[in-house]
Design a protein around this motif. Structure first.
Motif, PDB file in Angstrom:
ATOM      1  N   VAL A 266     -12.623   1.472 -19.803  1.00 23.18           N
ATOM      2  CA  VAL A 266     -11.698   1.048 -18.631  1.00 23.18           C
ATOM      3  C   VAL A 266     -11.358   2.392 -17.989  1.00 23.18           C
ATOM      4  CG1 VAL A 266     -10.433  -0.828 -20.583  1.00 23.18           C
ATOM      5  CG2 VAL A 266      -9.658   1.349 -20.331  1.00 23.18           C
ATOM      6  N   GLY A 267     -10.210   2.280 -17.419  1.00 25.52           N
ATOM      7  CA  GLY A 267      -9.855   3.611 -16.555  1.00 25.52           C
ATOM      8  C   GLY A 267      -8.576   3.559 -15.654  1.00 25.52           C
ATOM      9  N   VAL A 268      -7.807   4.576 -15.289  1.00 26.21           N
ATOM     10  CA  VAL A 268      -6.522   4.255 -15.168  1.00 26.21           C
ATOM     11  C   VAL A 268      -6.881   5.460 -14.013  1.00 26.21           C
ATOM     12  CG1 VAL A 268      -5.983   3.126 -16.583  1.00 26.21           C
ATOM     13  CG2 VAL A 268      -5.235   6.270 -16.686  1.00 26.21           C
ATOM     14  N   LEU A 269      -6.358   5.500 -12.396  1.00 27.33           N
ATOM     15  CA  LEU A 269      -5.827   5.845 -11.381  1.00 27.33           C
ATOM     16  C   LEU A 269      -5.135   6.528 -11.161  1.00 27.33           C
ATOM     17  CD1 LEU A 269      -9.109   3.774 -11.603  1.00 27.33           C
ATOM     18  CD2 LEU A 269      -9.197   5.143  -9.066  1.00 27.33           C
ATOM     19  N   ALA A 270      -5.363   7.591 -10.610  1.00 28.10           N
ATOM     20  CA  ALA A 270      -2.885   7.811  -9.530  1.00 28.10           C
ATOM     21  C   ALA A 270      -3.511   8.557  -8.885  1.00 28.10           C
ATOM     22  CB  ALA A 270      -2.772   8.550 -10.758  1.00 28.10           C
ATOM     23  N   ILE A 271      -2.627   7.902  -7.340  1.00 28.65           N
ATOM     24  CA  ILE A 271      -3.498   8.477  -5.776  1.00 28.65           C
ATOM     25  C   ILE A 271      -1.931   9.116  -5.428  1.00 28.65           C
ATOM     26  CG2 ILE A 271      -4.174   7.719  -4.005  1.00 28.65           C
ATOM     27  CD1 ILE A 271      -6.136   5.947  -5.933  1.00 28.65           C
ATOM     28  N   PRO A 272      -2.104   9.953  -4.674  1.00 29.08           N
ATOM     29  CA  PRO A 272      -0.705  10.594  -4.553  1.00 29.08           C
ATOM     30  C   PRO A 272      -0.265   9.801  -2.926  1.00 29.08           C
ATOM     31  CG  PRO A 272      -1.412  12.092  -5.646  1.00 29.08           C
ATOM     32  CD  PRO A 272      -3.005  11.250  -5.798  1.00 29.08           C
ATOM     33  N   TRP A 273       0.653   9.960  -2.568  1.00 27.21           N
ATOM     34  CA  TRP A 273       0.259   9.411  -1.422  1.00 27.21           C
ATOM     35  C   TRP A 273       0.378   9.977  -0.231  1.00 27.21           C
ATOM     36  CZ3 TRP A 273       0.395   3.859   0.084  1.00 27.21           C
ATOM     37  CH2 TRP A 273       1.205   3.114  -0.323  1.00 27.21           C
ATOM     38  N   LYS A 274       0.441  11.643  -0.885  1.00 23.62           N
ATOM     39  CA  LYS A 274       1.055  12.520   0.039  1.00 23.62           C
ATOM     40  C   LYS A 274      -1.147  12.747   0.851  1.00 23.62           C
ATOM     41  CE  LYS A 274       0.948  16.314  -3.408  1.00 23.62           C
ATOM     42  NZ  LYS A 274       1.545  16.871  -4.590  1.00 23.62           N
ATOM     43  N   MET A 275      -1.898  12.143  -0.424  1.00 21.86           N
ATOM     44  CA  MET A 275      -2.950  12.604   0.279  1.00 21.86           C
ATOM     45  C   MET A 275      -4.021  11.081   1.169  1.00 21.86           C
ATOM     46  SD  MET A 275      -5.383  12.684  -3.243  1.00 21.86           S
ATOM     47  CE  MET A 275      -6.733  13.172  -2.817  1.00 21.86           C
ATOM     48  N   LEU A 276      -2.868  10.661   1.178  1.00 26.26           N
ATOM     49  CA  LEU A 276      -3.235   9.748   2.601  1.00 26.26           C
ATOM     50  C   LEU A 276      -2.012   9.139   3.431  1.00 26.26           C
ATOM     51  CD1 LEU A 276      -3.423   6.262   0.071  1.00 26.26           C
ATOM     52  CD2 LEU A 276      -5.307   8.024   0.895  1.00 26.26           C
ATOM     53  N   ASN A 277      -2.655   8.979   5.361  1.00 29.72           N
ATOM     54  CA  ASN A 277      -2.449   9.040   6.186  1.00 29.72           C
ATOM     55  C   ASN A 277      -2.086   7.749   6.284  1.00 29.72           C
ATOM     56  OD1 ASN A 277      -2.777  11.839   7.553  1.00 29.72           O
ATOM     57  ND2 ASN A 277      -4.739  10.925   8.357  1.00 29.72           N
ATOM     58  N   TYR A 278      -0.591   6.882   6.322  1.00 29.94           N
ATOM     59  CA  TYR A 278      -0.552   5.770   6.776  1.00 29.94           C
ATOM     60  C   TYR A 278       0.529   5.315   7.472  1.00 29.94           C
ATOM     61  CZ  TYR A 278       3.272   7.814   3.245  1.00 29.94           C
ATOM     62  OH  TYR A 278       4.285   8.501   2.737  1.00 29.94           O
ATOM     63  N   PRO A 279       0.651   4.324   8.467  1.00 29.07           N
ATOM     64  CA  PRO A 279       1.526   4.072   9.164  1.00 29.07           C
ATOM     65  C   PRO A 279       3.120   3.877   8.256  1.00 29.07           C
ATOM     66  CG  PRO A 279       0.569   2.166   8.523  1.00 29.07           C
ATOM     67  CD  PRO A 279       0.032   2.832   7.770  1.00 29.07           C
ATOM     68  N   THR A 280       4.039   4.299   9.267  1.00 26.72           N
ATOM     69  CA  THR A 280       6.010   4.466   9.102  1.00 26.72           C
ATOM     70  C   THR A 280       6.172   2.478   8.884  1.00 26.72           C
ATOM     71  OG1 THR A 280       5.736   4.446  10.996  1.00 26.72           O
ATOM     72  CG2 THR A 280       6.287   6.148   9.836  1.00 26.72           C
ATOM     73  N   GLY A 281       7.227   2.358   8.145  1.00 29.42           N
ATOM     74  CA  GLY A 281       7.394   0.673   7.896  1.00 29.42           C
ATOM     75  C   GLY A 281       7.387   0.853   6.736  1.00 29.42           C
ATOM     76  N   ALA A 282       8.187  -0.736   6.891  1.00 32.17           N
ATOM     77  CA  ALA A 282       8.467  -1.579   5.569  1.00 32.17           C
ATOM     78  C   ALA A 282       7.633  -2.877   5.447  1.00 32.17           C
ATOM     79  CB  ALA A 282      10.203  -1.626   5.125  1.00 32.17           C
ATOM     80  N   SER A 283       7.274  -3.016   4.255  1.00 33.21           N
ATOM     81  CA  SER A 283       6.882  -3.617   3.578  1.00 33.21           C
ATOM     82  C   SER A 283       5.070  -3.948   4.566  1.00 33.21           C
ATOM     83  CB  SER A 283       7.149  -5.473   4.248  1.00 33.21           C
ATOM     84  OG  SER A 283       6.946  -6.820   3.445  1.00 33.21           O
ATOM     85  N   LEU A 284       4.374  -2.956   4.420  1.00 28.85           N
ATOM     86  CA  LEU A 284       3.294  -3.403   4.926  1.00 28.85           C
ATOM     87  C   LEU A 284       2.094  -4.006   4.575  1.00 28.85           C
ATOM     88  CD1 LEU A 284       3.491   0.703   6.003  1.00 28.85           C
ATOM     89  CD2 LEU A 284       3.957  -1.172   7.691  1.00 28.85           C
ATOM     90  N   ASN A 285       1.427  -4.381   5.423  1.00 31.25           N
ATOM     91  CA  ASN A 285       0.407  -4.825   5.102  1.00 31.25           C
ATOM     92  C   ASN A 285      -1.152  -4.214   5.053  1.00 31.25           C
ATOM     93  OD1 ASN A 285       1.596  -7.841   4.113  1.00 31.25           O
ATOM     94  ND2 ASN A 285       0.607  -8.452   5.755  1.00 31.25           N
TER      95      ASN A 285
END
Length: 553
Positions: free
Chosen positions: A183-202
């Motif tokens: 088994v394993g668990v991962l925690a990836i901070p949002w600040k490591m990723l580039n992502y678009p702005t906005g709510a309810s994204l796919n």
């Protein structure tokens, strides 16, 4: 580099090898089965009430609030694998959280070896989380986070990310053995990723597992062995945090001592990183500390062209994916960062203006020395098409300015890919010289074939590019087939054919020949291989045959 006098044509009769390969591709296309219409799975977004305690692995009750996913498939057979994997996916304002239970009928035979973070895993049990926050069904913007049985982590961040931990960021993973697997668990901070702005994204996501005992791969979303990004799963309704740009300004300075010719002194410098938006970054480097960077070492194998050596300098690796001007398998790479040996001040910005528009701009200058600039813009039209334009400029301390311009285009229709690249350069107000290529490729499960026509003018010499051959016209073709069997004495096998036919601009032979070979691996882990090369060059000929046997492959 190979130079020659100018001419305008090449004898088309010498391209029969490529034409036969093209006919072969067309035949395969009509005969092969197409898995591109496989069902795309969807996972609903689940916001967790609090961050899981990773030290508890999957025992933390908060995982019950996550979305549970299962039914991993074998990309070779498109069927569920015998040893399944369960996944839990959730997020909060700080991070994305992934938990998994990788089941095994033989937990005592699980393999974990690598303890060095950031390296590639080979032949051991590994779990990988794949995410493209832009949801554009493309390889652009896709990041991967992998962990092996021992908890060793490795990642690839979209667009390139420097090896400096301060720039790259930190993510966490914990693993453990259980009675029916691991088994394993991962925690990836949002600040490591580039992502678009906005709510309810796919967002595009996938989960992959390598089973070391069975030596197979399984996936939650079956992208087939061709790795089609449009078949990735969809993480629906995600609401990532808004970016506070005030927290995205980072400074990293250094002071280093040095001694030269019995004189003692100091070197100092400063790096500044600024995240303009959640998808656009800027970097300023003053007197960068390149002396303490562990660079790649060139191989000592025989080559008829200049050797290509990778670049590990953080200024160039940060956002490096946005500065890949041309494909590595065409006439060359129009930006080869090692052409800039040193600079005093450098700046760059890179990222995505919109989910479908990417940009990269770079400029460096050396006091009383050269100045360089690179600009690239790309537009993606979904997973099926893209186009880009670029320019490079070098203004030397002495001499005329060298400039290059060009662009690329890519289009896919079903199992066929069409691509084209073009570049032109000139020095000062002199005559311009060009290079280019266009290709058609067939890509489907187990099969890949490509034919690429190209030309490189004898005097084509962009100052910031890596162009291994010049004075060349002609084509090459490459075809390979790979298969894996789930029963019987043979576990996997494959074969390839590579043909070349190039002349210089005087219609003289430059390179013509064929390479072919293949190999198979038995269920008892013995590998057999055969490779044969028979190629003529303008200054010699290669006739080489290799027969290999490897035990404990």
């Amino acid at each position: 580099m190979h130079k020659g006098q100018n001419s305008n044509s090449v004898n088309p009769g010498k391209f029969t090898l490529g034409l036969r390969s093209l006919l072969f591709c067309l035949s395969v296309w009509f005969l092969a089965s197409l898995n591109a219409f496989a069902q795309v799975p969807t996972a609903r977004a689940s916001r967790l009430g609090k961050a899981p305690d990773l030290s508890l692995l999957l025992e933390d009750p908060i995982w019950k609030e996550g979305t549970n996913l299962s039914n991993f498939l074998d990309p070779f057979t498109s069927r569920p694998t015998p040893n399944q994997t369960d996944v839990w996916l959730g997020f909060d304002e700080k991070s994305i959280y992934v938990g998994f239970h990788a089941k095994s009928d033989h937990p005592e035979r699980l393999v974990g070896r690598e303890i060095q973070p950031g390296v590639e895993f080979h032949g051991e049990d590994v779990f990988t989380f794949v995410i493209n926050p832009f949801g554009n069904r493309s390889e652009e913007g896709r990041s991967t986070f992998s962990v092996n049985l021992l908890g060793t982590q490795a990642e690839t961040i979209a667009g390139g990310r420097a090896s400096k931990r301060e720039w790259r960021g930190e993510w966490s993973a914990k693993t453990g053995r259980v009675k029916d697997g691991w088994v394993g668990v991962l925690a990836i901070p949002w600040k490591m990723l580039n992502y678009p702005t906005g709510a309810s994204l796919n967002m595009d996501v996938n989960f992959e597992r390598y089973h070391a005992v069975e030596q197979i791969t399984s996936q939650w979303a079956n992208t087939t062995i061709s790795g089609r990004p449009e078949l990735a799963g969809i993480w629906a309704g995600v609401t990532p945090p808004k970016v506070d740009v005030r927290k995205r300004l980072q400074f990293l300075g250094y002071v280093a001592t040095e001694s030269e010719n019995s004189r003692f002194g100091f070197r100092t410098g400063l790096d500044v990183r600024y995240q303009m938006t959640s998808a656009l970054n800027g970097l300023l480097s003053i007197s960068p500390d390149f002396k303490n960077v562990e660079n790649a070492i060139a191989s000592n194998g025989f080559t008829r062209t200049e050797r290509f050596v990778g670049d590990a300098r953080p200024f160039f690796t940060e956002g490096g994916g946005f500065f890949n001007l041309t494909d590595e398998f065409t006439f060359g790479q129009m930006f080869y960062s090692r052409r800039i040996a040193q600079f005093d001040v450098g700046g760059k910005f890179f990222g995505r203006l919109t989910p479908s528009i990417g940009i990269g701009a770079l400029a460096t200058t050396q006091i009383n020395g050269d100045s360089n600039a690179v600009i690239r813009a790309e537009k993606t039209f979904g997973p099926q098409a893209s186009a880009s334009a670029f320019t490079t400029i070098t203004k030397p301390k002495v001499g005329a300015t060298n400039q290059s311009y060009g662009g690329t285009a890519f289009f896919r229709r079903g199992t066929f890919n069409f691509a084209a690249e073009y570049a032109t350069e000139q020095t000062g107000g002199g005559k311009s010289h060009s290079a280019g290529s266009y290709s058609v490729a067939y890509s489907a499960p187990k099969w890949f074939s490509v034919i690429r026509q190209m030309w490189i003018n004898p005097d084509f010499n962009p100052s910031l590019a890596y162009i291994p051959w010049t004075d060349r016209k002609g084509l090459y073709s490459y075809t390979e087939y790979n298969n894996e069997l789930r029963s019987g004495p043979v576990m996997r096998y494959g074969m390839y054919v590579f043909g070349t036919n190039f002349e210089n601009y005087q219609r003289q032979l430059q390179q013509k020949g064929i390479d072919f070979g293949g190999g198979l691996t038995t269920r008892k882990d013995t590998h057999f291989s055969l490779d044969i090369t028979n190629t003529r060059f303008e200054n010699g000929q290669d006739r080489v045959a290799n027969l290999g046997v490897t035990f404990n492959e």
